[in-house]
Design a protein around this motif. Structure first.
Motif, short mmCIF file in Angstrom:
data_model
loop_
_atom_site.label_atom_id
_atom_site.label_comp_id
_atom_site.label_asym_id
_atom_site.label_seq_id
_atom_site.Cartn_x
_atom_site.Cartn_y
_atom_site.Cartn_z
N ARG A 131 36.75 33.40 52.27
CA ARG A 131 36.81 33.07 50.86
C ARG A 131 35.43 33.31 50.23
O ARG A 131 34.41 32.89 50.79
CB ARG A 131 37.24 31.61 50.68
CG ARG A 131 37.63 31.24 49.28
CD ARG A 131 38.33 29.91 49.23
NE ARG A 131 39.60 29.95 49.96
CZ ARG A 131 40.50 28.97 49.93
NH1 ARG A 131 40.26 27.87 49.21
NH2 ARG A 131 41.62 29.07 50.61
N GLU A 132 35.41 33.97 49.08
CA GLU A 132 34.14 34.31 48.47
C GLU A 132 34.07 33.83 47.02
O GLU A 132 35.09 33.77 46.32
CB GLU A 132 33.88 35.83 48.51
CG GLU A 132 34.84 36.66 47.71
CD GLU A 132 34.42 38.13 47.64
OE1 GLU A 132 33.36 38.49 48.19
OE2 GLU A 132 35.15 38.90 47.00
N PHE A 133 32.86 33.52 46.60
CA PHE A 133 32.60 33.07 45.24
C PHE A 133 32.81 34.21 44.25
O PHE A 133 32.42 35.35 44.51
CB PHE A 133 31.16 32.56 45.17
CG PHE A 133 30.67 32.26 43.78
CD1 PHE A 133 29.85 33.15 43.11
CD2 PHE A 133 31.04 31.08 43.16
CE1 PHE A 133 29.38 32.87 41.85
CE2 PHE A 133 30.59 30.78 41.89
CZ PHE A 133 29.76 31.68 41.22
N VAL A 134 33.41 33.87 43.12
CA VAL A 134 33.61 34.84 42.05
C VAL A 134 32.78 34.45 40.81
O VAL A 134 31.99 35.24 40.31
CB VAL A 134 35.10 34.95 41.67
CG1 VAL A 134 35.28 35.88 40.47
CG2 VAL A 134 35.91 35.44 42.86
N ALA A 135 33.00 33.22 40.32
CA ALA A 135 32.32 32.78 39.11
C ALA A 135 32.37 31.26 39.02
O ALA A 135 33.25 30.63 39.60
CB ALA A 135 32.96 33.40 37.88
N ALA A 136 31.41 30.70 38.27
CA ALA A 136 31.38 29.25 38.07
C ALA A 136 30.88 28.95 36.67
O ALA A 136 30.19 29.78 36.04
CB ALA A 136 30.49 28.57 39.10
N ILE A 137 31.23 27.76 36.20
CA ILE A 137 30.85 27.36 34.86
C ILE A 137 30.54 25.87 34.85
O ILE A 137 31.25 25.06 35.44
CB ILE A 137 31.97 27.72 33.86
CG1 ILE A 137 31.54 27.46 32.42
CG2 ILE A 137 33.26 26.98 34.18
CD1 ILE A 137 32.48 28.10 31.39
N ASP A 154 39.40 44.24 44.10
CA ASP A 154 39.55 42.90 43.52
C ASP A 154 40.84 42.22 44.01
O ASP A 154 41.07 41.05 43.71
CB ASP A 154 39.58 42.97 41.99
CG ASP A 154 38.27 43.43 41.39
OD1 ASP A 154 38.31 44.25 40.46
OD2 ASP A 154 37.21 42.98 41.87
N THR A 155 41.67 42.95 44.72
CA THR A 155 42.91 42.39 45.24
C THR A 155 42.63 41.23 46.18
O THR A 155 41.86 41.36 47.14
CB THR A 155 43.71 43.47 45.98
OG1 THR A 155 44.11 44.48 45.05
CG2 THR A 155 44.95 42.88 46.64
N ALA A 156 43.22 40.07 45.87
CA ALA A 156 42.99 38.86 46.66
C ALA A 156 43.83 37.73 46.08
O ALA A 156 44.43 37.88 45.00
CB ALA A 156 41.51 38.46 46.61
N VAL A 157 43.85 36.63 46.80
CA VAL A 157 44.36 35.38 46.23
C VAL A 157 43.19 34.70 45.55
O VAL A 157 42.13 34.52 46.16
CB VAL A 157 44.96 34.47 47.31
CG1 VAL A 157 45.41 33.14 46.69
CG2 VAL A 157 46.13 35.16 48.01
N TYR A 158 43.37 34.34 44.30
CA TYR A 158 42.31 33.71 43.52
C TYR A 158 42.58 32.21 43.43
O TYR A 158 43.69 31.78 43.11
CB TYR A 158 42.25 34.33 42.12
CG TYR A 158 41.58 35.67 42.11
CD1 TYR A 158 42.20 36.78 42.68
CD2 TYR A 158 40.31 35.85 41.56
CE1 TYR A 158 41.57 38.02 42.71
CE2 TYR A 158 39.68 37.08 41.57
CZ TYR A 158 40.32 38.16 42.15
OH TYR A 158 39.69 39.39 42.18
N TYR A 159 41.53 31.44 43.72
CA TYR A 159 41.63 29.98 43.72
C TYR A 159 40.66 29.40 42.69
O TYR A 159 39.53 29.87 42.54
CB TYR A 159 41.24 29.42 45.08
CG TYR A 159 42.11 29.85 46.22
CD1 TYR A 159 41.82 31.01 46.94
CD2 TYR A 159 43.22 29.10 46.59
CE1 TYR A 159 42.61 31.41 48.01
CE2 TYR A 159 44.02 29.49 47.66
CZ TYR A 159 43.71 30.64 48.36
OH TYR A 159 44.50 31.02 49.41
N CYS A 160 41.09 28.35 42.01
CA CYS A 160 40.15 27.59 41.20
C CYS A 160 39.74 26.36 42.00
O CYS A 160 40.48 25.85 42.85
CB CYS A 160 40.72 27.22 39.84
SG CYS A 160 42.02 26.00 39.83
N ALA A 161 38.52 25.90 41.73
CA ALA A 161 37.94 24.79 42.47
C ALA A 161 37.10 23.94 41.53
O ALA A 161 36.62 24.43 40.51
CB ALA A 161 37.09 25.31 43.62
#
Length: 124
Positions: free
Chosen positions: A45-51, A90-97
């Motif tokens: 699992r890899e970081f994409v973006a944070a706010i 960019d194909t992947a399962v995207y998770y919010c955390a």
């Protein structure tokens, strides 16, 4: 009970766009750092973006910088990820955390709450 629910994933051609949403049931949503991670088959699992809570501080992985935009609406307890110029990689399962702190981190283990994920598939 904390719940994070992602939506907006799907199949798109390379160069296309998608907008992901993450609806949170956090009581004090505005005090949480929110982030997007992704996981491709066979990869970590890899970081994409944070706010951060105010929305004025955003952070991006180099691989998505300039193409993805993270935002949040504290009044709606919702976070978004606008993804433009999508690539097959960019194909992947995207998770919010979410994590209940002001400090942003790119390490998945530092996040306390996770959604179930939404599949994004980019065809070439």
């Amino acid at each position: 009970q904390v719940q994070l629910v992602e939506s907006g994933g799907g199949l798109v051609q390379a160069g296309g766009s998608l907008r992901l949403s993450c609806a949170a049931s956090l009581r004090t949503f505005s005090s949480y750092v929110m982030a997007w991670f992704r996981q491709a088959p066979g990869k970590e699992r890899e970081f994409v973006a944070a706010i951060r809570w105010s929305g004025s501080n955003t952070y991006y992985a180099n691989s998505v910088k300039g193409r993805f935009t993270i935002s949040r609406d504290n009044a709606k307890n919702t976070m978004y990820l606008q993804m433009n110029s999508l690539k097959p990689e960019d194909t992947a399962v995207y998770y919010c955390a979410a994590r209940p702190t002001v400090a942003v981190t790119i390490t998945p283990e530092d996040y306390d709450y996770w959604g179930q994920g939404t599949q994004v598939t980019v065809s070439s």
